[in-house]
Every structure is written in structure tokens, then in C-alpha cells.
Design a protein around this motif. Structure first.
Motif, PDB file in Angstrom:
ATOM      1  N   THR A  68       0.844  -1.191   0.000  1.00 61.87           N
ATOM      2  CA  THR A  68       0.000   0.000   0.000  1.00 61.87           C
ATOM      3  C   THR A  68       0.877   1.239   0.000  1.00 61.87           C
ATOM      4  OG1 THR A  68      -1.880   1.078   1.083  1.00 61.87           O
ATOM      5  CG2 THR A  68      -0.138   0.255   2.527  1.00 61.87           C
ATOM      6  N   VAL A  75      -8.434  -3.243  10.246  1.00 66.76           N
ATOM      7  CA  VAL A  75      -8.790  -1.878   9.877  1.00 66.76           C
ATOM      8  C   VAL A  75      -9.691  -1.226  10.918  1.00 66.76           C
ATOM      9  CG1 VAL A  75     -10.876  -2.481   8.603  1.00 66.76           C
ATOM     10  CG2 VAL A  75      -9.571  -0.453   7.940  1.00 66.76           C
ATOM     11  N   SER A  76     -10.389  -2.045  11.707  1.00 65.27           N
ATOM     12  CA  SER A  76     -11.332  -1.505  12.690  1.00 65.27           C
ATOM     13  C   SER A  76     -10.673  -1.132  14.003  1.00 65.27           C
ATOM     14  CB  SER A  76     -12.445  -2.523  12.958  1.00 65.27           C
ATOM     15  OG  SER A  76     -11.910  -3.692  13.557  1.00 65.27           O
ATOM     16  N   THR A 105     -10.643   8.215   7.233  1.00 61.74           N
ATOM     17  CA  THR A 105     -11.196   7.611   6.019  1.00 61.74           C
ATOM     18  C   THR A 105     -10.090   7.281   5.040  1.00 61.74           C
ATOM     19  OG1 THR A 105     -13.257   8.860   6.283  1.00 61.74           O
ATOM     20  CG2 THR A 105     -12.798   7.940   4.106  1.00 61.74           C
ATOM     21  N   GLU A 107      -8.183   4.216   6.274  1.00 56.66           N
ATOM     22  CA  GLU A 107      -8.893   2.967   6.021  1.00 56.66           C
ATOM     23  C   GLU A 107      -8.719   2.531   4.568  1.00 56.66           C
ATOM     24  OE1 GLU A 107     -12.926   3.454   7.215  1.00 56.66           O
ATOM     25  OE2 GLU A 107     -12.446   3.707   9.347  1.00 56.66           O
ATOM     26  N   ARG A 108      -8.784   3.513   3.640  1.00 62.76           N
ATOM     27  CA  ARG A 108      -8.553   3.188   2.230  1.00 62.76           C
ATOM     28  C   ARG A 108      -7.119   2.697   2.033  1.00 62.76           C
ATOM     29  NH1 ARG A 108     -11.127   8.230   1.137  1.00 62.76           N
ATOM     30  NH2 ARG A 108      -9.068   9.090   0.633  1.00 62.76           N
ATOM     31  N   GLN A 126      -6.788  -0.999   3.274  1.00 62.65           N
ATOM     32  CA  GLN A 126      -7.800  -1.964   2.880  1.00 62.65           C
ATOM     33  C   GLN A 126      -7.197  -3.093   2.045  1.00 62.65           C
ATOM     34  OE1 GLN A 126     -11.082  -1.574   4.056  1.00 62.65           O
ATOM     35  NE2 GLN A 126     -11.061  -3.745   3.504  1.00 62.65           N
ATOM     36  N   ASP A 127      -6.272  -2.722   1.129  1.00 56.74           N
ATOM     37  CA  ASP A 127      -5.679  -3.745   0.267  1.00 56.74           C
ATOM     38  C   ASP A 127      -4.812  -4.727   1.048  1.00 56.74           C
ATOM     39  OD1 ASP A 127      -6.875  -2.619  -1.919  1.00 56.74           O
ATOM     40  OD2 ASP A 127      -5.121  -1.461  -2.549  1.00 56.74           O
ATOM     41  N   GLU A 153      -6.747  -7.956   2.122  1.00 57.86           N
ATOM     42  CA  GLU A 153      -7.265  -8.915   1.151  1.00 57.86           C
ATOM     43  C   GLU A 153      -6.718 -10.308   1.470  1.00 57.86           C
ATOM     44  OE1 GLU A 153      -9.499  -8.359  -1.166  1.00 57.86           O
ATOM     45  OE2 GLU A 153      -9.635  -6.259  -0.532  1.00 57.86           O
TER      46      GLU A 153
END
Length: 343
Positions: free
Chosen positions: A47, A93-94, A106, A109-110, A113-114, A117
Motif C-alpha cells: 500500500t 482496519v477496525s 477515512t 482505512e482506504r 484496505q488492500d 485482502e
């Protein structure tokens, strides 16, 4: 022991923190996107941690271009590393972010996110830190985090001439003031493994033109090497830290002493040329030596009290030059008073 336990909490997944540094518009974001495609081919989870997206605009506006101090801007930068640290501990992420962490949640988190996976729980993690990182102290904070958890660490410096950066910046949808780029170009200190041993795992890419396949290959090899050779965790050796600070202070004070002697000699020569009487000359010499003694004492105390200081982190020549400016000013005042009294 505590550092080792924290490192174990991350698990057996290999992690690399890669610093992308250089002037604004040098091509860091473009390179990061290209690297993402390369890491995907290796089945690495990766990321881009873009500081511009995570740190609020008002923090950048308030930063100025001063030396690193505990400003709101610096606290936001540290918060980004806190978020990475929290994620490494929990991989979720939480996870609640630190209360003091005033970044764009926000965007964060983006950002990660990857990494969540379900490619493979053991797939390496690559964090590409996209920022200017123009001072070594900024990059050293990332190095400290990597060493704390035995992570891989590497740096890619994007060297691009000022004219090209300024031109690219103007074509952006939100260009930054040209004077900011100019000022930063004067202050930017590129990775220097000869001076800072912790910057050994660094490469430089000339980004005035487009990236070549060879450039991307160099970055991928750098990342692979960093993943294979993680840093050793920090061990708290208080005595060694004190020894390092003492060594650093002794070196700086010794060189400052030599410089002070030269300045005093020049002052005495000036006084003689202006025919200052012998009695005044003795008084002048006493005042200058007293001033030197106090100056060197204060300088030594300052270095010994800096708990973050080691001889690896300090440019001794630069520290001496900065300190000597203070004594030189005092010397001029003392000489001027002596000559004025005689006149």
C-alpha cells in the motif's frame, strides 16, 4: 525484552517500510503506483501511505519551513507512524486509533484496505511511505519503527532538478507555492550512507526524465533485500547510550575548542594592530578565555543532555560551525568593548 515481545506480536509475516523521498513533483506518487503493480506480480501485499492524504491541509499550512520542533505538523507526522504501528500489532482496519491521532481516518482505512485482502496470511507486507522526507530526522523516525519491530527498511531518493519539479507542480490541479519548493530544495538532505550508517539500504533514481524498466527493477530488488534482511530490534543499553553521547560531545567540543582558539588569536591580533595597551590586552585575553570556557561547558552539557544523540546521528562539522557562530558573536562584542574603552 519488551521490544522482542512486541515484535513477536506481529507474527512471522515479513514487513518492509520503504521511504520514498524527494522534492514535491519529483515523481514519488507515480513511482509508488508503478511499484504497486510490481509487488502484485510478486504476490506481496502493498500500500501507499501518502502523507498528503492523511495529514489535514491546515497542518501543512502551519508547518512553515522551520527546524523540526514539536509543532502540530510534526505531531501529525508521528501520528501516521502510530497508525502503521497499531496496524502491525492488530492487522485490523477496525482497530481504534490513538486518541491523539488526528489524521484523516477515512483515508487511512482506504490506505490499508488492500493489505487485508485474503491473498495469503503469510504474504509480505510493503508500506510505501510517500512524502518529501527532506530532513534525515524525518526518515530516522521510520527507521526507528522498523528497528523496533525487526522490519525491513529501505529508502528510494528521487533526484529531480528544481526546474522540472516546479514545472510539473504548476500542471497539478492543486499546485503548492513555488517558493515552498525552492525553500525545500535548499534544505533537502538526500540519504547519505557515508554519514548515516542507518541509511545504507538506499538507492537514488534520477527522475528528471521518465522511469525506466531498470529503475523499477532496482526498486524491486531493494524491497526484496529489505524483506530478507530485517533490522535488529532496539536493545536498551543505557551505558552504551551514554558512551555514545560522550563520544559525540567530546568530538564536537574538541573541534569547537580549536576553532575558538583561532578566533581568540585573530581578536588579539586585531587588538595589537589597533595599538591597544598591554594592560588592556591582558584584560581582553582574560575575558575571551573566560567566555570560551563558559561556551565550551555549555556546549558539552547540551550534547550530553540530548538523550536522542549518538555520533551516527550528528554531522559534527555542521554542529561545530553552528555553535561557533555563537562564540564568534560574543568574541566580537568583547573585542569591540575593549577597543572602545581604549579609544
Amino acid at each position: 525484552m519488551a521490544a522482542a515481545e512486541e515484535a513477536d506480536s506481529i507474527g512471522q509475516v515479513r514487513v518492509c517500510l520503504c521511504v520514498l523521498c524527494g522534492l514535491p513533483a519529483a515523481g514519488k506518487t507515480t513511482l509508488a503506483r508503478t511499484i504497486l503493480r510490481g509487488t502484485a506480480q510478486h504476490e506481496w501485499r502493498s500500500t501507499v501511505v501518502c502523507y498528503d492524504d492523511l495529514i489535514p491541509d491546515h497542518a501543512f499550512q502551519s508547518r512553515g519551513m522551520e527546524e523540526q520542533t514539536h509543532t502540530e505538523w510534526k505531531l501529525h507526522r508521528q501520528a501516521v507512524l502510530q497508525c502503521i504501528e497499531q496496524f502491525l500489532k492488530n492487522c485490523d482496519v477496525s482497530t481504534d486509533l490513538p486518541v491523539s491521532c488526528k489524521i484523516n481516518c477515512t483515508a487511512w482505512e482506504r490506505c490499508i484496505q488492500d493489505l487485508l485482502e485474503p491473498q495469503s496470511d503469510n504474504a509480505p507486507l510493503i508500506f510505501l511511505l510517500d512524502d518529501n522526507f527532506y530532513y534525515p530526522s524525518m526518515r530516522y523516525e521510520v527507521y526507528q519503527l522498523a528497528r523496533k519491530y525487526s522490519l525491513g527498511f529501505c529508502q528510494v531518493y528521487l533526484h529531480c532538478d528544481l526546474e522540472s519539479c516546479t514545472s510539473r507542480n504548476q500542471s497539478r490541479s492543486k499546485p503548492i507555492p513555488a517558493e515552498v519548493i525552492l525553500d525545500m530544495s535548499k534544505r533537502l538532505e538526500a540519504p547519505n550512507p557515508q554519514k548515516n550508517s542507518w541509511e545504507t539500504n538506499s538507492i537514488t533514481l534520477n527522475t528528471t526524465d521518465h522511469f525506466s524498466d531498470s529503475d523499477i527493477q532496482k526498486v524491486m530488488e531493494l524491497l526484496s533485500s529489505a524483506l530478507t534482511n530485517p533490522l535488529s530490534p532496539v536493545e536498551d543499553h543505557t551505558e552504551q547510550k551514554m558512551a555514545d553521547r560522550l563520544k559525540c560531545a567530546t568530538s564536537v567540543v574538541h573541534q569547537a575548542d580549536q576553532a575558538c582558539r583561532r578566533l581568540i588569536s585573530e581578536a588579539m591580533k586585531t587588538a595589537r594592530e589597533n595599538q591597544v595597551p598591554p594592560g588592556q590586552m591582558r584584560s581582553l585575553a582574560a575575558q575571551l578565555n573566560e567566555s570560551k570556557a563558559k561556551f565550551l561547558h555549555d556546549l558539552r552539557t547540551q550534547f550530553l543532555q540530548d538523550v536522542h544523540l549518538t555520533d551516527e546521528d550528528v554531522d559534527v562539522d555542521r554542529a561545530v560551525k553552528t555553535a561557533i557562530h555563537v562564540f564568534d558573536s560574543d568574541k566580537k562584542d568583547i573585542l569591540l568593548r575593549a577597543m572602545s574603552d581604549y579609544t
